[in-house]
Motif scaffolding. Structure first.
Motif, mmCIF file in Angstrom:
data_model
loop_
_atom_site.group_PDB
_atom_site.id
_atom_site.type_symbol
_atom_site.label_atom_id
_atom_site.label_comp_id
_atom_site.label_asym_id
_atom_site.label_seq_id
_atom_site.Cartn_x
_atom_site.Cartn_y
_atom_site.Cartn_z
ATOM 1 N N PRO A 56 3.259 9.512 2.432
ATOM 2 C CA PRO A 56 3.213 10.394 1.726
ATOM 3 C C PRO A 56 2.608 9.610 -0.143
ATOM 4 O O PRO A 56 2.679 10.503 -1.035
ATOM 5 C CB PRO A 56 4.414 11.505 1.658
ATOM 6 C CG PRO A 56 5.012 11.245 2.816
ATOM 7 C CD PRO A 56 4.557 9.135 3.384
ATOM 8 N N ASN A 77 -1.851 9.300 0.976
ATOM 9 C CA ASN A 77 -1.962 10.403 -0.755
ATOM 10 C C ASN A 77 -0.494 9.851 -1.327
ATOM 11 O O ASN A 77 -0.094 9.051 -1.291
ATOM 12 C CB ASN A 77 -0.510 11.293 -0.410
ATOM 13 C CG ASN A 77 -0.268 12.274 -0.755
ATOM 14 O OD1 ASN A 77 -1.122 12.822 -1.460
ATOM 15 N ND2 ASN A 77 0.834 12.366 -1.862
ATOM 16 N N ASP A 78 -1.423 9.355 -2.775
ATOM 17 C CA ASP A 78 -0.887 8.990 -3.870
ATOM 18 C C ASP A 78 -0.610 9.967 -5.385
ATOM 19 O O ASP A 78 -2.183 10.546 -4.783
ATOM 20 C CB ASP A 78 -0.904 7.462 -3.942
ATOM 21 C CG ASP A 78 0.006 6.599 -4.623
ATOM 22 O OD1 ASP A 78 0.995 6.599 -4.559
ATOM 23 O OD2 ASP A 78 0.476 6.900 -6.011
ATOM 24 N N ALA A 275 4.021 14.778 -3.207
ATOM 25 C CA ALA A 275 4.852 13.816 -1.830
ATOM 26 C C ALA A 275 5.438 15.464 -1.639
ATOM 27 O O ALA A 275 5.607 16.153 -0.169
ATOM 28 C CB ALA A 275 5.420 13.302 -1.180
ATOM 29 N N THR A 292 6.550 5.056 5.540
ATOM 30 C CA THR A 292 6.013 5.221 3.610
ATOM 31 C C THR A 292 7.052 4.512 2.896
ATOM 32 O O THR A 292 8.729 4.473 3.440
ATOM 33 C CB THR A 292 6.216 6.801 3.109
ATOM 34 O OG1 THR A 292 6.116 7.236 1.544
ATOM 35 C CG2 THR A 292 8.105 7.625 2.919
ATOM 36 N N SER A 346 10.348 15.512 -1.019
ATOM 37 C CA SER A 346 9.673 14.414 -0.566
ATOM 38 C C SER A 346 10.013 14.558 1.110
ATOM 39 O O SER A 346 8.979 14.575 2.166
ATOM 40 C CB SER A 346 9.750 13.847 -1.173
ATOM 41 O OG SER A 346 8.482 13.809 -2.536
ATOM 42 N N SER A 350 8.646 15.859 4.735
ATOM 43 C CA SER A 350 7.591 15.194 6.138
ATOM 44 C C SER A 350 8.205 15.193 6.945
ATOM 45 O O SER A 350 7.605 15.684 7.657
ATOM 46 C CB SER A 350 8.259 13.158 5.443
ATOM 47 O OG SER A 350 6.883 13.072 4.105
#
Length: 526
Positions: A56, A77-78, A275, A292, A346, A350
């Motif tokens: 994430p 993902n960023d 995220a 992550t 986040s 997740s």
């Protein structure tokens, strides 16, 4: 869906191989990057071929790239488009070989290298070129920058030279264009006035203050490296990275007759979302493993510090994106409460994305134990069972503060690994702390407990992380204020002294050669 509860967790630090993979080291500088061999070992242990692996907070894509090359379906993902640009281009497998890329580089050189050499010889020539070259808007930089405006980061020769190369690259198309821009972007990191040349070494050895001091600090004396030669060097690194990825693709394809071919278009997904909102674009309970490395509070303002590249490359950053960034401080002045809430949301997201019976690893380090409390309590509330906590000292190059023999600098990270069972256990209520005296007594007791492990030498990271886990098991982590000064005082009071030679704490009266490792995580039940 089979549970993977039987997987034996990784319970020891993995020696970091810092520069073994061309696809990660040398392609493009960035703020933080985990050693690929460490990430790879975690992916291999906690996931299987064909699984979906997510990061994430992907950065430049070490997790996603390694997962993809191991035959997983990777999701990168960023929030930072500059980071995603690097990851996407490194992972791309659509080229048949590197030959088209080499040919494109030759074309660029034929069309602009001579003009660049003329620009370097005469600043007046550079200023003439600046009148006709397309340049990004001369925007204002963050308030803590030495330079006020974007153009102030370059000499006229540098500005004209990099603009001319970029204009020439734009005549190419597709992935070839993007790979050339990746090399160009990497060269910009050295072709500007934030480049700090390393004393006592070749003039070209060094890096931008953006990646070391974490602000736009201009060198006291600008170093103007040769523009085309710098770009050529960066291109050779990109070429080596692409050659490595394509060789891995071809190697994987041949023994399987193409059945296990690495296809970035099918199995490498790049997202640019907060995220905390990934469940809007990824189906819940569809991810098999998460590894992550979220931002560590106020250390790095990623989006502010990426302006140099995002602005040149035409990647606009929306106000909403700046508001969503999980950091403390920055131009938006994000509070610690914002950071903790963003981090907690986040982690919750997740766990929603993770399938039951799967694993989640998160890398973190900070002196503020309330940040650890945010991670551990949120994960537990989501059903996560803490199965491993490993100190990875050596993952990060020793900071300048550490080199100055500071006993209170944490230069490594802790990797916390959770298992998500099918049924969520209830979290015991946090311990009630009566006041300052009660807090001090608990902290003293925990120190004594951690030090009573037959260890005669340990790093600050080893002990600090052990304290975090011990306090967590007592459900007192968020109630105690353990700062670096108190940490050092507690150790010195107990007869330990800090060795500036090996950056470790030693017990008086023990021979220095007698080292015993401090166990970080004994696997106590929550």
């Amino acid at each position: 869906m089979n549970s993977r509860a039987g997987i034996e967790p990784i319970l020891e630090a993995i020696p970091a191989a810092r520069q073994e993979d061309a696809r990660h080291y040398g392609v493009h500088p960035y703020f933080t990057r985990r050693p690929a061999n460490v990430v790879r070992a975690y992916i291999e242990r906690y996931s299987r071929e064909g699984d979906v692996v997510l990061d994430p907070f992907g950065g430049t894509g070490v997790t996603a790239i390694e997962a993809f090359l191991l035959g997983r379906s990777a999701i990168q993902n960023d929030l930072n488009p500059f980071a995603n640009f690097i990851a996407r281009n490194i992972a791309d497998t659509t080229l048949p070989s590197t030959a088209p890329l080499r040919q494109a580089f030759e074309r660029v050189g034929q069309n602009c290298s001579n003009q660049i050499h003329e620009i370097e010889k005469d600043e007046a020539v550079a200023r003439q070129w600046l009148k006709k070259l397309p340049l990004p808007e001369n925007i204002r930089l963050p308030r803590n920058s030495d330079a006020e405006f974007f153009y102030d980061m370059f000499t006229p020769r540098q500005l004209a030279g990099v603009a001319l190369i970029k204009q020439t690259i734009e005549h190419e198309s597709g992935v070839i264009r993007d790979l050339l821009l990746l090399a160009w972007s990497a060269s910009v990191a050295k072709l500007n006035k934030t480049f700090l040349s390393t004393k006592g070494r070749a003039e070209s050895r060094g890096g931008s203050s953006i990646f070391s001091i974490y602000r736009y600090k201009l060198a006291a004396q600008s170093v103007e490296l040769p523009i085309w030669e710098t770009f050529h060097g960066r291109f050779m690194n990109v070429l080596a990275a692409k050659d490595e990825v394509l060789r891995l693709r071809n190697y994987r394809e041949k023994p399987s007759g193409g059945a296990l071919m690495l296809d970035s278009e099918a199995n490498f997904r790049v997202l640019g979302h907060d995220a905390a909102t990934l469940d809007r674009v990824i189906k819940p309970a569809s991810v098999d493993y998460i590894f992550t490395d979220p931002p560590y509070g106020a250390f790095i303002s990623y989006l502010d510090l990426s302006i140099l590249w995002n602005h040149w490359l035409g990647f606009s950053i929306a106000d909403e994106t700046l508001e969503q960034e999980t950091i403390v401080g920055g131009e938006r002045g994000h509070s610690e409460e914002h950071y903790k809430q963003s981090l907690a949301h986040s982690i919750k997201t997740s766990f929603r994305l993770l399938r039951p019976g799967r694993w989640f690893s998160i890398v973190f380090q900070h002196w503020d134990t309330s940040y650890f409390a945010t991670i551990l309590e949120t994960a537990h509330d989501c059903g996560g069972e803490l199965r491993a906590a490993i100190t990875q000292t050596g993952d990060v190059i020793w900071s300048m503060h550490k080199k100055k023999n500071s006993a209170s600098v944490l230069a490594g990270e802790m990797i916390l690994t959770f298992y998500k069972p099918a049924k969520v256990s209830k979290l015991p209520k946090p311990a009630k702390i009566g006041g300052a005296a009660d807090s001090a007594a608990i902290l003293s007791d925990v120190f004594d407990g951690c030090l009573n492990k037959d260890a005669v030498s340990f790093t600050s990271e080893d002990l600090f992380n052990r304290l975090v886990i011990e306090l967590w098991h007592r459900r007192a982590l968020g109630c105690l204020n353990l700062d670096r000064a108190e940490f050092v005082r507690q150790l010195e009071h107990r007869g330990w002294h800090y060795s500036t030679r090996n950056h470790s704490w030693l017990k008086s009266g023990y021979p220095r050669k007698n080292f015993a490792e401090m166990m970080l995580f004994d696997g106590e039940p929550d």
